[in-house]
Scaffold this motif. Structure first.
Motif, PDB file in Angstrom:
ATOM      1  N   VAL A   1       0.864  -1.174   0.000  1.00 26.56           N
ATOM      2  CA  VAL A   1       0.000   0.000   0.000  1.00 26.56           C
ATOM      3  C   VAL A   1       0.894   1.214   0.000  1.00 26.56           C
ATOM      4  CG1 VAL A   1      -1.814   1.208   1.228  1.00 26.56           C
ATOM      5  CG2 VAL A   1      -1.706  -1.270   1.271  1.00 26.56           C
ATOM      6  N   ALA A   2       0.777   2.016  -1.036  1.00 26.32           N
ATOM      7  CA  ALA A   2       1.704   3.140  -1.141  1.00 26.32           C
ATOM      8  C   ALA A   2       0.937   4.441  -1.214  1.00 26.32           C
ATOM      9  CB  ALA A   2       2.571   2.974  -2.382  1.00 26.32           C
ATOM     10  N   ALA A   3       1.507   5.450  -0.660  1.00 19.22           N
ATOM     11  CA  ALA A   3       0.929   6.782  -0.806  1.00 19.22           C
ATOM     12  C   ALA A   3       1.536   7.396  -2.042  1.00 19.22           C
ATOM     13  CB  ALA A   3       1.254   7.615   0.432  1.00 19.22           C
TER      14      ALA A   3
ATOM     15  N   ASN B   1       2.131  10.564  -4.097  1.00 21.71           N
ATOM     16  CA  ASN B   1       2.026  12.020  -4.051  1.00 21.71           C
ATOM     17  C   ASN B   1       2.768  12.605  -5.230  1.00 21.71           C
ATOM     18  OD1 ASN B   1       0.556  12.109  -1.722  1.00 21.71           O
ATOM     19  ND2 ASN B   1       2.347  12.108  -0.435  1.00 21.71           N
TER      20      ASN B   1
ATOM     21  N   ASP C   1      14.692   3.972   2.277  1.00 19.33           N
ATOM     22  CA  ASP C   1      14.193   5.303   1.945  1.00 19.33           C
ATOM     23  C   ASP C   1      14.041   5.446   0.435  1.00 19.33           C
ATOM     24  OD1 ASP C   1      15.922   7.323   4.491  1.00 19.33           O
ATOM     25  OD2 ASP C   1      14.149   6.025   4.555  1.00 19.33           O
TER      26      ASP C   1
ATOM     27  N   LEU D   1      13.141   3.079  -1.585  1.00 21.95           N
ATOM     28  CA  LEU D   1      11.883   2.438  -1.967  1.00 21.95           C
ATOM     29  C   LEU D   1      10.712   3.353  -1.662  1.00 21.95           C
ATOM     30  CD1 LEU D   1      10.462   0.010  -3.120  1.00 21.95           C
ATOM     31  CD2 LEU D   1      10.342  -0.953  -0.820  1.00 21.95           C
ATOM     32  N   VAL D   2      10.781   4.040  -0.522  1.00 18.04           N
ATOM     33  CA  VAL D   2       9.737   5.008  -0.183  1.00 18.04           C
ATOM     34  C   VAL D   2       9.660   6.076  -1.269  1.00 18.04           C
ATOM     35  CG1 VAL D   2       9.109   6.815   1.432  1.00 18.04           C
ATOM     36  CG2 VAL D   2       9.873   4.621   2.291  1.00 18.04           C
TER      37      VAL D   2
ATOM     38  N   GLN E   1       8.011   4.740  -4.339  1.00 15.90           N
ATOM     39  CA  GLN E   1       6.562   4.599  -4.212  1.00 15.90           C
ATOM     40  C   GLN E   1       5.862   5.952  -4.153  1.00 15.90           C
ATOM     41  OE1 GLN E   1       6.125   2.016  -0.816  1.00 15.90           O
ATOM     42  NE2 GLN E   1       6.143   0.194  -2.096  1.00 15.90           N
ATOM     43  N   GLN E   2       6.583   6.961  -3.671  1.00 11.16           N
ATOM     44  CA  GLN E   2       5.993   8.293  -3.605  1.00 11.16           C
ATOM     45  C   GLN E   2       6.318   9.119  -4.830  1.00 11.16           C
ATOM     46  OE1 GLN E   2       7.502   9.773   0.130  1.00 11.16           O
ATOM     47  NE2 GLN E   2       5.681   9.082   1.204  1.00 11.16           N
TER      48      GLN E   2
END
Lengths: 502, 358
Positions: free
Chosen positions: B49-51, B53, B257, B259-260, B263-264
Motif C-alpha cells: 500500500v503506497a501513498a 504524491n 528510503d 523504496l519510499v 513509491q511516492q
C-alpha cells in the motif's frame, strides 16, 4: 440755523397738507409730521447702508452677549454651562471607555485565551501522536491504534478550535500545521499497512512521517502557541490596568464644580450652593465607583491572575519539554543509539543534507539532551503550582502524585539509558514499552497528571478574569447616570440664584 | 526465482539516456494538494500500500508556491536532489583490486585477541536498520531477522560459543568506519562491499556474498528520463557518477528510503546490487529490473583497522576461520536457501583469497 430754516420751510410746506393730527386741532401735531417725513426720507437706503446693517448684526449680537455676560446672571449661566460640559465630557467618556474595556475583556475570555489553550492542545497532541506512532515500530504485533487515533483526533479538534478564532497574522503558521496533518496521517497509515504485511519498508515510512512532524509541523505549532500566549498576556495587562485618564477627567470635572462654587460665592455672597453641592457629591460618588471597580478589576485580573498564570506558563513549557525528552527516548530505541548527550540521531545528522534538515533545528527533537534538565524543569513547575495553590486555596494533591510519577519516570529512563549504552537492546525494548514501569507507561501517567494540573490552573486564571469582568459590570451605566444627575443638580441649583435676577 | 526483465536496453545505455534529456519530471507537479491513495489490498497478500504524491522532481525548477514547498512532497528525511556528479563522493573509483584478507591462524582465542568482548559477554554487530531479507526488524515478531543477522549469530556461535550472545546496533554506510574505529561496534555486517579505498579505513574478512549492480525501476517510469535514487557515499552512486555524471539523483540515508521515494514518485529508479534490490523488489511487485548487471561486488564483514584497535588483525583471522566453517558445513547454503534463494539464482559462496604477504 439750518434746522430753523428747515423747520420754517417745513412749517410753510406742511401748512398746506392736512395731516391726521390736524383733525384734532393739536398745536404740536406738526412735530409728528416732522419726524415722519425724516424717516420717510431715509426709507430707501443705499447698498452701502444695507451692507453695513447686515454685517453689523452678529457683532451687535456678540456685543450684546458680552455685555450680558458681564452681568451677574450671565456669569452664572456661563459657570453652569462650563460645569455641564465638564461633567458630561468626563462622565460620558469614562462610561464609553469602561464599556470598551468590558467588551475587550470579554473578547479575551471568549476568544483569545481559548485560542491559546487550543494551541497548546494542538502541540501536545501532535507530539504525542508522533511518539506513539514511532514507538509502535519497536513493538511486535498490532500497533496501538486507539491511542494514536485519539491523539490525532484531539489534534484535529484543537486545530479547528484555533482556526475558528485566530487573527490573520498567524494564519500561515496554522495552515502549515493544518495541511501537514492529513499528509502525516497518510504516511503513518502507509507505514502501518506495510508493517502489517511484514514489509520493513514501513520503518522508513515511519521515519519520514516522524521527520515531517518534528521538523516542520511541531515548530510551527510551537510558534503558534508562543505567539498566542504573548497576545493573551499583553491584552490581559492592558485591560486590567486602572484607567488613569478617565479618572483624571472626572477629577477635573469635580475641580470645575469647585471653582464654580467659589465663583458663585464671590458673586452672590452665599457660601454653598445646594445644587452644586449635590452635583459635586454625585461626581465624587462616580469617581469613587470607577476607582473601586478599577481597583477590584486590577486586583483580580492582574495580581491574582499572575499568581495563577506563572504556574500555568511553567507547567505548559515543562510539559512540552518532557514530551520532547520522551520522544528522544523512543527514537533512541528505534534507532538503537545511546541516550548520552550529544549523541546524534541517524535521521538528522547526515552530512551535507541541506534540504533535508530545516532551519528549525532548535525545535527538532533534542538529541541526547540532558534529562536532568527536563526533570528539573518539571519539578520547578510543580513547585510553582504548589506555591500558587497555597495562595489561591486550590487543592494541590495532584502535584504530589505528579512528583511520584516524575520519580518513576526518571528511574525508568535511567534503566533505558543504561541498557542502550550497553547495547543491551532486548532489555531496552522491555524497559521502554513492555514492562509495567516502562518509560512509556510512567511517562503517560506523568503527562496525564500534568494535563490535569494545567487544566486546573487554566480554570483558575479564567475565573480571575471573569471576576475582573464582573467587577466592572455596572460602571458604565452608573457613571453615565450619575453624570446626568449631576448636570440636572447643577441647573436646579442655579435656578434660585437666577430667579433673583429675573 | 526472479526473472530478468526482457528488455534489450543495456544498463549503460539506460544510464546514458538519463543524461541526454533535461526535460521536467514525468509526474506533473501538484504541490498544493498532497493526496494519499491506498490501493486496495485485495486477495494478493503481497500488494503493498503506497501513498502516491505527485511532486516536482526537477531540481532546477523552483517549487510552484513557496508557501507549500515544505509540504510539496516530503522527501525521505535527510535526502537531497542533485546530479550524480555533485552527490557522489568524488572519489575516483579505484580500479585497483582490493587486497585479500588475513589467513586464519590456529591457536587464536577470543579471550586473548579481544578480552573486552569476552568480559562484556556478547558481540556488538552493526547492521542495517531495514534491509529486507538481509537485516531488518520483522514487524510481526519485533525481532531482527535476515541473512546477515543469522550470519552474525553463526559467527557469535564460533567466537563466544552461543549464537544468542550478540547485540545488534543500527549503522549507516557513511559512518561505519567511525563506529568501528571508536569501538562502538565490534563488526559491521551491512552489505559493505570490499574496495581498495575502504581497506585503508577498515579491515575486511573473506566475502560472504557476491552481488552485481542493477537498476530497479518503478512502474510507468520513462526510461529515458529517470531520477535515480541511491544512498549517499555508496559505491553504487560512484558507479552512476562514472557512467552518467549528469543524471538526476536523489541521495538518501538508507536503501529503504529509496523504496519510499520510488513509491511516492520522488524517484523513478534505484541503483544498487541485486541482493539489496531483491529485498526491495520483494516488497513491491510493481517494480522491475532493467538492463544487465554491471559491476560485481563482494560483501564482507568489516572490522576495525589495526591502527585503530589492538588485536584487530587477529580478530579478522578469527572471523575468517568462522566464515570458513560456515561455508564448509553447509550453513551458508542453508542461510542462502532460507533468505535469498527465492529471489536470486542458486550460487556458491563467493571466491576468496588471502594475502600472500601479511
Amino acid at each position: 440755523m439750518t434746522g430753523n430754516r428747515e423747520a420754517a420751510s417745513l412749517y410753510s410746506a406742511t401748512r398746506g397738507t392736512p395731516g391726521p393730527a390736524d383733525e384734532v386741532g393739536d398745536a404740536d401735531a406738526w412735530v409728528d409730521r416732522l419726524f415722519a417725513d425724516s424717516t420717510a426720507q431715509s426709507a430707501t437706503p443705499g447698498w452701502r447702508e444695507r451692507l453695513q446693517a447686515v454685517a453689523a448684526r452678529p457683532w451687535r449680537g456678540v456685543r450684546g452677549l458680552a455685555s450680558y455676560a458681564t452681568t451677574t446672571p450671565g456669569t452664572m449661566l456661563i459657570i453652569c454651562v462650563i460645569s455641564t460640559l465638564a461633567i458630561l465630557a468626563a462622565g460620558l467618556s469614562t462610561a464609553a471607555s469602561s464599556r470598551d474595556r468590558r467588551e475587550s475583556l470579554d473578547q479575551l475570555l471568549t476568544a483569545t485565551e481559548p485560542t491559546n489553550s487550543a494551541a497548546h492542545d494542538l502541540y501536545t497532541s501532535l507530539s504525542l501522536a508522533d511518539v506513539i506512532a514511532a514507538g509502535d515500530v519497536v513493538k511486535p504485533g498490532a500497533p496501538a491504534e486507539q491511542r494514536y487515533e485519539e491523539a490525532i483526533d484531539q489534534a484535529s479538534i484543537a486545530a479547528l478550535d484555533v482556526a475558528s478564532r485566530l487573527p490573520a497574522d498567524y494564519a500561515e503558521l496554522l495552515s502549515t500545521v493544518y495541511r501537514a496533518m492529513p499528509e502525516y496521517a497518510a504516511i503513518v497509515a502507509t507505514a502501518r499497512a506495510n508493517l502489517r504485511h511484514g514489509y520493513p519498508v514501513g520503518v522508513a515510512y515511519m521515519a519520514q512521517a516522524s521527520a515531517l512532524m518534528q521538523e516542520s509541523v511541531l515548530p510551527a505549532a510551537g510558534e503558534l502557541f508562543n505567539a498566542t500566549r504573548e497576545r493573551v498576556s499583553s491584552e490581559q495587562a492592558e485591560l486590567t490596568r486602572p484607567q488613569w485618564v478617565p479618572l483624571s477627567g472626572l477629577l477635573a470635572a469635580i475641580g470645575a464644580l469647585a471653582l464654580g462654587q467659589w465663583w458663585l460665592w464671590r458673586l452672590t455672597k452665599r457660601r454653598l450652593n445646594r445644587g452644586f453641592l449635590a452635583a459635586t457629591a454625585l461626581m465624587l460618588l462616580a469617581t469613587a465607583w470607577v476607582g473601586a471597580a478599577d481597583f477590584a478589576a486590577w486586583r483580580a485580573g492582574s495580581v491574582d491572575y499572575h499568581v495563577a498564570a506563572t504556574p500555568w506558563e511553567t507547567l505548559t513549557t515543562s510539559r512540552i519539554v518532557a514530551q520532547r525528552a520522551h520522544t528522544d527516548e523512543t527514537l533512541a530505541l528505534v534507532e538503537r543509539r545511546s541516550l548520552a548527550p550529544g549523541e546524534t540521531s541517524a535521521t538528522r545528522a547526515a552530512p551535507g543534507t541541506g534540504a533535508g534538515t530545516t532551519a528549525a533545528d532548535e525545535s527538532a527533537v533534542p538529541r541526547g539532551e540532558d534529562f536532568a534538565a527536563t526533570t528539573e524543569a518539571v519539578a520547578r513547575a510543580l513547585d510553582d503550582f504548589d506555591r500558587a495553590a497555597a495562595v489561591l486555596n486550590v487543592d494541590s494533591s495532584a502535584s504530589q502524585v505528579a512528583r511520584v510519577q516524575l520519580e518513576n519516570w526518571s528511574q525508568a529512563h535511567a534503566e533505558l539509558a543504561a541498557a542502550l549504552s550497553g547495547g543491551n537492546f532486548g532489555y531496552a525494548d522491555e524497559v521502554s514499552a513492555i514492562s509495567e514501569v516502562s518509560t512509556a507507561a510512567t511517562y503517560t501517567a506523568l503527562d496525564d497528571t500534568l494535563a490535569e494540573l494545567i487544566s486546573v490552573t487554566r480554570d483558575t486564571m479564567r475565573s480571575h478574569l471573569t471576576e475582573s469582568l464582573r467587577a466592572s459590570r455596572a460602571v458604565s451605566l452608573v457613571v453615565a447616570l450619575l453624570s446626568f444627575l449631576a448636570v440636572v443638580a447643577v441647573w436646579l441649583g442655579i435656578r434660585p440664584r437666577l430667579q433673583e435676577y429675573l | 526465482m526472479r526473472r530478468l526483465a526482457p528488455f534489450a536496453l543495456s544498463l549503460a545505455g539506460v544510464l546514458a539516456a538519463c543524461t541526454a534529456t533535461d526535460a521536467p519530471a514525468p509526474a506533473p507537479a501538484d504541490a498544493t494538494a498532497p493526496v494519499a491513495e491506498a490501493r486496495p489490498s485485495g486477495p494478493d497478500p503481497t500488494t503493498p500500500v503506497a501513498a502516491s504524491n505527485p511532486t516536482a522532481t526537477d531540481a532546477p525548477a523552483p517549487a510552484p508556491e513557496s508557501a507549500t514547498s515544505v509540504l510539496a512532497h516530503p522527501l525521505p528525511p535527510g535526502a537531497t536532489l542533485g546530479t550524480a556528479r555533485e552527490l557522489a563522493s568524488g572519489r575516483e573509483r579505484n580500479q585497483q583490486a582490493p587486497a585479500g584478507s588475513l589467513r586464519p591462524r590456529a591457536g587464536l582465542r577470543l579471550s586473548t585477541v579481544a578480552p573486552e568482548i569476552v568480559a562484556r559477554g556478547y558481540l556488538v554487530v552493526g547492521v542495517d536498520r531495514s534491509q529486507n531479507l538481509l537485516s531488518y526488524r520483522d514487524p510481526t515478531t519485533g525481532q531482527l531477522a535476515g541473512f546477515e543477522i543469522d550470519l552474525a549469530r553463526e559467527i557469535a556461535r564460533d567466537l563466544l560459543g552461543d549464537p544468542a550472545r550478540v547485540e545488534f546496533r543500527f549503522v549507516r554506510g557513511a559512518t561505519n568506519a567511525e563506529m568501528l574505529a571508536r569501538g562502538e561496534v565490534d563488526a559491521v555486517i551491512q552489505s559493505v562491499s570490499v574496495t581498495a579505498p575502504r581497506q585503508d579505513q577498515m579491515s575486511f574478512s573473506i566475502p560472504y556474498l557476491e552481488s552485481s549492480s542493477r537498476l530497479l525501476v518503478a512502474q510507468g517510469a520513462q526510461l529515458n528520463d529517470l531520477t535515480v535514487c541511491a544512498v549517499r557515499n555508496s559505491t553504487s552512486l560512484d558507479i552512476l557518477a562514472e557512467r552518467a555524471p549528469d543524471a538526476r539523483v536523489l541521495a538518501t540515508q538508507y536503501w529503504s528510503d529509496c523504496l519510499v521515494a520510488l513509491q511516492q514518485r520522488s524517484a523513478d529508479a534505484i541503483i544498487n546490487d541485486d541482493a539489496i534490490l531483491t529485498g526491495l523488489a520483494a516488497q513491491d511487485p510493481t517494480t522491475r529490473f532493467v538492463g544487465e548487471p554491471l559491476a560485481t561486488h563482494r560483501y564482507a564483514v568489516a572490522l576495525a583497522h589495526p591502527r585503530d584497535r589492538d588485536g584487530a588483525g587477529d580478530l579478522v583471522r578469527l572471523v575468517n576461520s568462522s566464515l570458513e566453517r560456515i561455508r564448509r558445513d553447509g550453513t551458508w547454503h542453508r542461510l542462502y536457501r532460507r533468505w535469498l534463494a527465492d529471489y536470486l539464482p542458486a550460487t556458491e559462496p563467493p571466491a576468496y583469497e588471502y594475502r600472500v604477504k601479511e
